[in-house]
Design a protein around this motif. Structure first.
Motif, PDB file in Angstrom:
ATOM      1  N   ASP A 531       0.803  -1.226   0.000  1.00 36.04           N
ATOM      2  CA  ASP A 531       0.000   0.000   0.000  1.00 36.04           C
ATOM      3  C   ASP A 531       0.833   1.272   0.000  1.00 36.04           C
ATOM      4  O   ASP A 531       0.378   2.321   0.430  1.00 36.04           O
ATOM      5  CB  ASP A 531      -0.923   0.015   1.229  1.00 36.04           C
ATOM      6  CG  ASP A 531      -2.215  -0.740   0.956  1.00 36.04           C
ATOM      7  OD1 ASP A 531      -2.564  -0.894  -0.226  1.00 36.04           O
ATOM      8  OD2 ASP A 531      -2.851  -1.180   1.920  1.00 36.04           O
ATOM      9  N   ARG A 532       2.066   1.215  -0.469  1.00 36.79           N
ATOM     10  CA  ARG A 532       2.888   2.424  -0.498  1.00 36.79           C
ATOM     11  C   ARG A 532       2.376   3.368  -1.584  1.00 36.79           C
ATOM     12  O   ARG A 532       2.218   2.984  -2.735  1.00 36.79           O
ATOM     13  CB  ARG A 532       4.351   2.069  -0.773  1.00 36.79           C
ATOM     14  CG  ARG A 532       5.016   1.214   0.299  1.00 36.79           C
ATOM     15  CD  ARG A 532       6.507   1.092  -0.004  1.00 36.79           C
ATOM     16  NE  ARG A 532       7.201   0.276   0.975  1.00 36.79           N
ATOM     17  CZ  ARG A 532       7.460  -1.010   0.816  1.00 36.79           C
ATOM     18  NH1 ARG A 532       7.073  -1.614  -0.287  1.00 36.79           N
ATOM     19  NH2 ARG A 532       8.099  -1.693   1.736  1.00 36.79           N
ATOM     20  N   ARG A 533       2.164   4.636  -1.219  1.00 37.89           N
ATOM     21  CA  ARG A 533       1.713   5.629  -2.185  1.00 37.89           C
ATOM     22  C   ARG A 533       2.395   6.957  -1.888  1.00 37.89           C
ATOM     23  O   ARG A 533       2.828   7.212  -0.775  1.00 37.89           O
ATOM     24  CB  ARG A 533       0.187   5.797  -2.133  1.00 37.89           C
ATOM     25  CG  ARG A 533      -0.572   4.476  -2.316  1.00 37.89           C
ATOM     26  CD  ARG A 533      -2.065   4.685  -2.404  1.00 37.89           C
ATOM     27  NE  ARG A 533      -2.779   3.425  -2.227  1.00 37.89           N
ATOM     28  CZ  ARG A 533      -4.081   3.278  -2.418  1.00 37.89           C
ATOM     29  NH1 ARG A 533      -4.812   4.306  -2.791  1.00 37.89           N
ATOM     30  NH2 ARG A 533      -4.658   2.109  -2.230  1.00 37.89           N
ATOM     31  N   ASP A 534       2.468   7.795  -2.891  1.00 36.59           N
ATOM     32  CA  ASP A 534       3.085   9.117  -2.768  1.00 36.59           C
ATOM     33  C   ASP A 534       2.060  10.149  -3.240  1.00 36.59           C
ATOM     34  O   ASP A 534       1.881  10.341  -4.441  1.00 36.59           O
ATOM     35  CB  ASP A 534       4.356   9.179  -3.624  1.00 36.59           C
ATOM     36  CG  ASP A 534       5.148  10.462  -3.393  1.00 36.59           C
ATOM     37  OD1 ASP A 534       4.578  11.431  -2.863  1.00 36.59           O
ATOM     38  OD2 ASP A 534       6.338  10.490  -3.751  1.00 36.59           O
ATOM     39  N   PRO A 535       1.355  10.806  -2.323  1.00 37.11           N
ATOM     40  CA  PRO A 535       0.272  11.714  -2.723  1.00 37.11           C
ATOM     41  C   PRO A 535       0.712  12.825  -3.670  1.00 37.11           C
ATOM     42  O   PRO A 535      -0.078  13.292  -4.492  1.00 37.11           O
ATOM     43  CB  PRO A 535      -0.206  12.285  -1.380  1.00 37.11           C
ATOM     44  CG  PRO A 535       0.214  11.293  -0.362  1.00 37.11           C
ATOM     45  CD  PRO A 535       1.499  10.711  -0.855  1.00 37.11           C
ATOM     46  N   ALA A 536       1.968  13.243  -3.577  1.00 38.55           N
ATOM     47  CA  ALA A 536       2.431  14.317  -4.458  1.00 38.55           C
ATOM     48  C   ALA A 536       2.630  13.841  -5.892  1.00 38.55           C
ATOM     49  O   ALA A 536       2.682  14.654  -6.821  1.00 38.55           O
ATOM     50  CB  ALA A 536       3.731  14.905  -3.914  1.00 38.55           C
ATOM     51  N   TYR A 537       2.754  12.536  -6.055  1.00 36.10           N
ATOM     52  CA  TYR A 537       2.949  11.938  -7.380  1.00 36.10           C
ATOM     53  C   TYR A 537       1.916  10.821  -7.520  1.00 36.10           C
ATOM     54  O   TYR A 537       2.188   9.658  -7.239  1.00 36.10           O
ATOM     55  CB  TYR A 537       4.382  11.412  -7.525  1.00 36.10           C
ATOM     56  CG  TYR A 537       5.419  12.512  -7.456  1.00 36.10           C
ATOM     57  CD1 TYR A 537       5.917  13.097  -8.610  1.00 36.10           C
ATOM     58  CD2 TYR A 537       5.888  12.979  -6.221  1.00 36.10           C
ATOM     59  CE1 TYR A 537       6.862  14.116  -8.551  1.00 36.10           C
ATOM     60  CE2 TYR A 537       6.822  13.999  -6.146  1.00 36.10           C
ATOM     61  CZ  TYR A 537       7.306  14.561  -7.317  1.00 36.10           C
ATOM     62  OH  TYR A 537       8.227  15.573  -7.255  1.00 36.10           O
ATOM     63  N   PRO A 538       0.696  11.154  -7.936  1.00 37.02           N
ATOM     64  CA  PRO A 538      -0.450  10.259  -7.766  1.00 37.02           C
ATOM     65  C   PRO A 538      -0.566   9.107  -8.760  1.00 37.02           C
ATOM     66  O   PRO A 538      -1.411   8.236  -8.578  1.00 37.02           O
ATOM     67  CB  PRO A 538      -1.641  11.203  -7.928  1.00 37.02           C
ATOM     68  CG  PRO A 538      -1.139  12.287  -8.829  1.00 37.02           C
ATOM     69  CD  PRO A 538       0.303  12.472  -8.460  1.00 37.02           C
ATOM     70  N   TYR A 539       0.251   9.080  -9.829  1.00 38.72           N
ATOM     71  CA  TYR A 539       0.083   8.060 -10.862  1.00 38.72           C
ATOM     72  C   TYR A 539       1.246   7.068 -10.854  1.00 38.72           C
ATOM     73  O   TYR A 539       2.418   7.477 -10.813  1.00 38.72           O
ATOM     74  CB  TYR A 539      -0.017   8.707 -12.252  1.00 38.72           C
ATOM     75  CG  TYR A 539      -1.030   9.814 -12.327  1.00 38.72           C
ATOM     76  CD1 TYR A 539      -2.388   9.558 -12.161  1.00 38.72           C
ATOM     77  CD2 TYR A 539      -0.634  11.137 -12.538  1.00 38.72           C
ATOM     78  CE1 TYR A 539      -3.329  10.572 -12.198  1.00 38.72           C
ATOM     79  CE2 TYR A 539      -1.565  12.163 -12.583  1.00 38.72           C
ATOM     80  CZ  TYR A 539      -2.906  11.885 -12.411  1.00 38.72           C
ATOM     81  OH  TYR A 539      -3.827  12.898 -12.454  1.00 38.72           O
ATOM     82  N   ARG A 540       0.907   5.787 -10.907  1.00 35.60           N
ATOM     83  CA  ARG A 540       1.941   4.780 -11.106  1.00 35.60           C
ATOM     84  C   ARG A 540       2.283   4.737 -12.595  1.00 35.60           C
ATOM     85  O   ARG A 540       1.395   4.594 -13.441  1.00 35.60           O
ATOM     86  CB  ARG A 540       1.465   3.410 -10.645  1.00 35.60           C
ATOM     87  CG  ARG A 540       1.473   3.231  -9.143  1.00 35.60           C
ATOM     88  CD  ARG A 540       2.890   3.187  -8.584  1.00 35.60           C
ATOM     89  NE  ARG A 540       2.876   2.972  -7.137  1.00 35.60           N
ATOM     90  CZ  ARG A 540       3.030   1.796  -6.573  1.00 35.60           C
ATOM     91  NH1 ARG A 540       3.215   0.720  -7.334  1.00 35.60           N
ATOM     92  NH2 ARG A 540       2.999   1.680  -5.267  1.00 35.60           N
ATOM     93  N   LEU A 541       3.562   4.845 -12.904  1.00 34.41           N
ATOM     94  CA  LEU A 541       4.009   4.782 -14.288  1.00 34.41           C
ATOM     95  C   LEU A 541       4.178   3.319 -14.676  1.00 34.41           C
ATOM     96  O   LEU A 541       5.018   2.607 -14.122  1.00 34.41           O
ATOM     97  CB  LEU A 541       5.335   5.523 -14.463  1.00 34.41           C
ATOM     98  CG  LEU A 541       5.946   5.466 -15.866  1.00 34.41           C
ATOM     99  CD1 LEU A 541       5.060   6.177 -16.877  1.00 34.41           C
ATOM    100  CD2 LEU A 541       7.355   6.056 -15.862  1.00 34.41           C
ATOM    101  N   LEU A 542       3.384   2.870 -15.654  1.00 34.79           N
ATOM    102  CA  LEU A 542       3.457   1.501 -16.138  1.00 34.79           C
ATOM    103  C   LEU A 542       4.023   1.529 -17.555  1.00 34.79           C
ATOM    104  O   LEU A 542       3.356   1.955 -18.499  1.00 34.79           O
ATOM    105  CB  LEU A 542       2.073   0.842 -16.130  1.00 34.79           C
ATOM    106  CG  LEU A 542       1.328   0.861 -14.782  1.00 34.79           C
ATOM    107  CD1 LEU A 542       0.017   0.100 -14.896  1.00 34.79           C
ATOM    108  CD2 LEU A 542       2.187   0.284 -13.661  1.00 34.79           C
ATOM    109  N   THR A 543       5.269   1.107 -17.698  1.00 37.12           N
ATOM    110  CA  THR A 543       5.940   1.109 -18.998  1.00 37.12           C
ATOM    111  C   THR A 543       5.807  -0.293 -19.588  1.00 37.12           C
ATOM    112  O   THR A 543       6.577  -1.196 -19.273  1.00 37.12           O
ATOM    113  CB  THR A 543       7.420   1.504 -18.851  1.00 37.12           C
ATOM    114  OG1 THR A 543       8.005   0.773 -17.757  1.00 37.12           O
ATOM    115  CG2 THR A 543       7.540   2.991 -18.558  1.00 37.12           C
TER     116      THR A 543
END
Length: 649
Positions: A531-543
């Motif tokens: 459940d780690r998240r970073d509110p300032a960077y809200p999108y997971r980059l899926l390459t």
């Protein structure tokens, strides 16, 4: 004169397609699937047809290049000059600092039988520093080793016995084309096919349902489905009690969470969990196929082990048409004593997911020279800025390849390599149990050499020449000894693919190579790790894997001006961004300019792009990724990268 040559695709792809190369007057004019191949059956992907353009590309480097400093332009040179230079550097650095001052970086771009000998050369040199870990599937393999003792997948031919199939993070339309007719046959028989993937890939059109969980949260979904099966008392109680360890502990883990809570944590509708549970209960056997994106999370082992546990609970382990299949060992069929690792004491290894940091931190000795084959690490390794710094930290870099890509830009010597259509070899697969011939279809372009020939000629400059300088025919005969022992002559292997002695259905006897001889359930689970998240960077980059290319195997001219990133329409509206607009994608590591594509129906917490674009072409998405390692398997958690999207200045 027209001729058709039987060969095998050697690119970094599980399909390892059987191919027919059509030659007219010495020129390759067509590359088609071989209908006689038992697995690929005449199919091949768009990338194979495009490979002809790669061979004859005006951008391809077909002469050796050399320069004294990276800031200087390249100049052409003869093979004697470049190999003399490389040999001189290898000798002087090994003498002054020891052979571990040399890093040999062997990539995944091509893993044929003769490629084993690359490391043999360096072991004859005295044993150099090599990478350990994986940019790809190491996490999945290590996770399944914990459950089964050894990862062994179902033969793809066994999927003909599947009544349903779960594509868990796998996109066969783009990355495993021979599965497409198998999927269609399952559906024609009335079976279900389910795609589980945060991204709506091209394979979604093949599925009865697409389920899009939050990235990296697949363990919660697998657990919810297992609970539903248990609630219906449809579990395989005999397997759990008599052929497994840790079942009660795992049931205790499941008991801590409700189905609703688990579905909420993976952001999936409860109805989707019920659909999956019904599939496992009513349409057995169910084949579960894991994709390689599954491995790209720090705690990926938790999800993979939960999926293995779901298969065990539902009665799909050791059953024809069932199983959890992740991959095969492509070097497994060959005689691996020719790695030469027993020639020296254990030598230093550097962790591949953190290769840049490891290079710069190496001491006693420092890394003074880097030799790269079958890889483009400056483009494909995480944390591009640090990777460039690491390569510049080395005083001499040798690069074997086809084009002046991002890694070539950091080299002092460029060795022009042949493609698989210009050489002889044998190819195994990480997607099925067949080995196939690699027959030379055309003469090498320009002055290109195979990597075997490069090392053969380089060995002639050392006192171990007599131990390396043998013919391709002799080396392949010895490397393929395990295959010959199974009844396949080298003459037969030149003509067609051969199925190895491997189980169609692994663990059919319910015996596992674990210490107890039983399947091992996961007995510890920390849900907060997912459940780690970073509110300032809200999108997971899926390459994700490109449809038209394999990773960075492209030319400079084949790049669009900017990488395309895909964002959910709701998020684009919230940010006042328009389709086609130039945007800035930022992470805590770096920033990349990109062209925005707005998509309806996409998850709102992800940003999707294709991987493999070159930095020098204005792409380079690994400028955004962190160099961290997975908890299990020493894999590379690319999908732990959190980003934000801003209007471009």
């Amino acid at each position: 004169m027209n001729e058709t040559i039987v060969t095998t695709c050697t690119r970094d792809c599980p399909n390892t397609c059987g191919l027919l190369a059509e030659i007219r007057d010495g020129r390759l004019v067509a590359l088609k699937g071989d209908p006689g191949h038992p697995v690929t059956k005449g199919l091949t992907c768009v990338k194979a047809a495009r490979y002809i353009k790669r061979i004859y590309s005006p951008e391809r480097i077909t002469q050796p290049l050399i320069r004294d400093r990276r800031s200087l332009p390249w100049r052409t040179a003869g093979w004697d000059e470049v190999l003399d230079t490389v040999a001189s550097r290898l000798k002087s650095i090994a003498a002054e600092s020891g052979p571990e001052a040399i890093l040999y970086y062997q990539g995944y771009g091509e893993r044929t039988a003769l490629k084993l000998l690359n490391r043999y050369f360096f072991n004859l040199l005295g044993g150099v520093t090599t990478p350990v870990g994986s940019l790809c599937g190491g996490t999945g393999q290590s996770a399944q080793d914990l459950d089964f003792g050894r990862r062994v997948s179902h033969d793809p031919l066994d999927h003909a016995n599947s009544k349903s199939m779960i594509l868990w993070g796998r996109n066969p339309v783009s990355t495993n084309i021979s599965l497409v007719p198998v999927i269609r046959e399952i559906r024609q028989r009335g079976g279900r096919v389910v795609l589980i993937d945060p991204v709506s890939s091209r394979s979604a059109a093949l599925a009865d349902r697409h389920i899009a969980p939050r990235p990296g949260s697949d363990a919660f979904l697998a657990m919810a489905v297992a609970k539903l099966i248990l609630a219906r008392e449809a579990e395989d109680r005999d397997f759990m009690e008599n052929h497994a360890l840790g079942a009660n502990a795992y049931l205790g883990i499941l008991a801590r969470h409700s189905v609703e809570e688990l579905c909420a944590r993976c952001d999936t509708a409860v109805e989707d969990a019920h659909f999956l549970a019904e599939t496992f209960m009513l349409q057995k056997p169910t084949a579960t196929l894991l994709g390689w994106g599954m491995h790209r999370h720090r705690e990926a082992h938790l999800s993979i082990r939960a999926i293995d546990a779901l298969a065990a609970i539902s009665g799909n382990i050791g059953v024809s048409g069932g199983g959890v299949s992740q991959g095969f060992e492509e070097y497994g069929p060959f005689d691996q004593k020719f790695w030469g690792d027993d020639l020296n004491p254990p030598r230093r290894t550097l962790l591949l997911p953190r290769i840049a940091e490891e290079i710069m931190s190496a001491r006693d000795p420092e890394i003074r020279m880097i030799y790269v084959t079958a890889a483009n690490p400056v483009c494909m390794a995480p944390n591009t800025a640090k990777t460039i710094a690491a390569f510049r930290h080395a005083e001499f870099v040798v690069y074997s390849g086809h084009f002046l890509d991002d890694t070539a830009d950091q080299a002092h010597v460029f060795l022009p390599a042949t493609t698989f259509l210009e050489e002889e070899d044998v190819m195994a697969s990480y997607g099925h149990n067949h080995v196939g011939p690699v027959n030379r279809a055309i003469a090498p372009m320009g002055e290109c050499k195979s990597e075997f020939r490069m090392f053969h000629d380089l060995a002639g400059r050392f006192d171990f020449a007599d131990r390396f300088q043998r013919s391709v025919t002799d080396w392949l005969h010895d490397l393929c000894a395990p295959i010959r022992e199974q009844g396949c002559s080298m003459a037969d292997l030149r003509k067609k693919a051969f199925r190895l002695d491997a189980p169609m259905v692994p663990f059919a006897d319910k015996s596992f190579p674990t210490p107890s001889g039983r399947f091992q359930f996961m007995t510890e689970f920390r849900p907060d790790d997912l459940d780690r998240r970073d509110p300032a960077y809200p999108y997971r980059l899926l390459t994700i894997a490109p449809h038209g290319f394999i990773c960075s195997e492209r030319t400079l001219a084949e790049h669009d001006p900017l990488p395309v990133v895909i964002l959910a329409v709701e998020e684009a509206h919230r940010l006042c961004l328009e389709n086609g607009e130039e945007v800035l994608v930022e992470s805590r590591n770096g920033a990349v300019r990109a062209k925005l594509e707005v998509k309806a129906g996409q998850r709102r917490d992800i940003l999707v792009s294709e991987r493999g674009g070159w930095l020098k072409a204005g792409h380079g998405l690994n400028r955004l990724t962190r160099d961290i390692s997975s908890t299990v398997g020493r894999g590379t958690p690319y999908y732990e990268t959190s980003v934000r999207v801003l209007k471009s200045d």
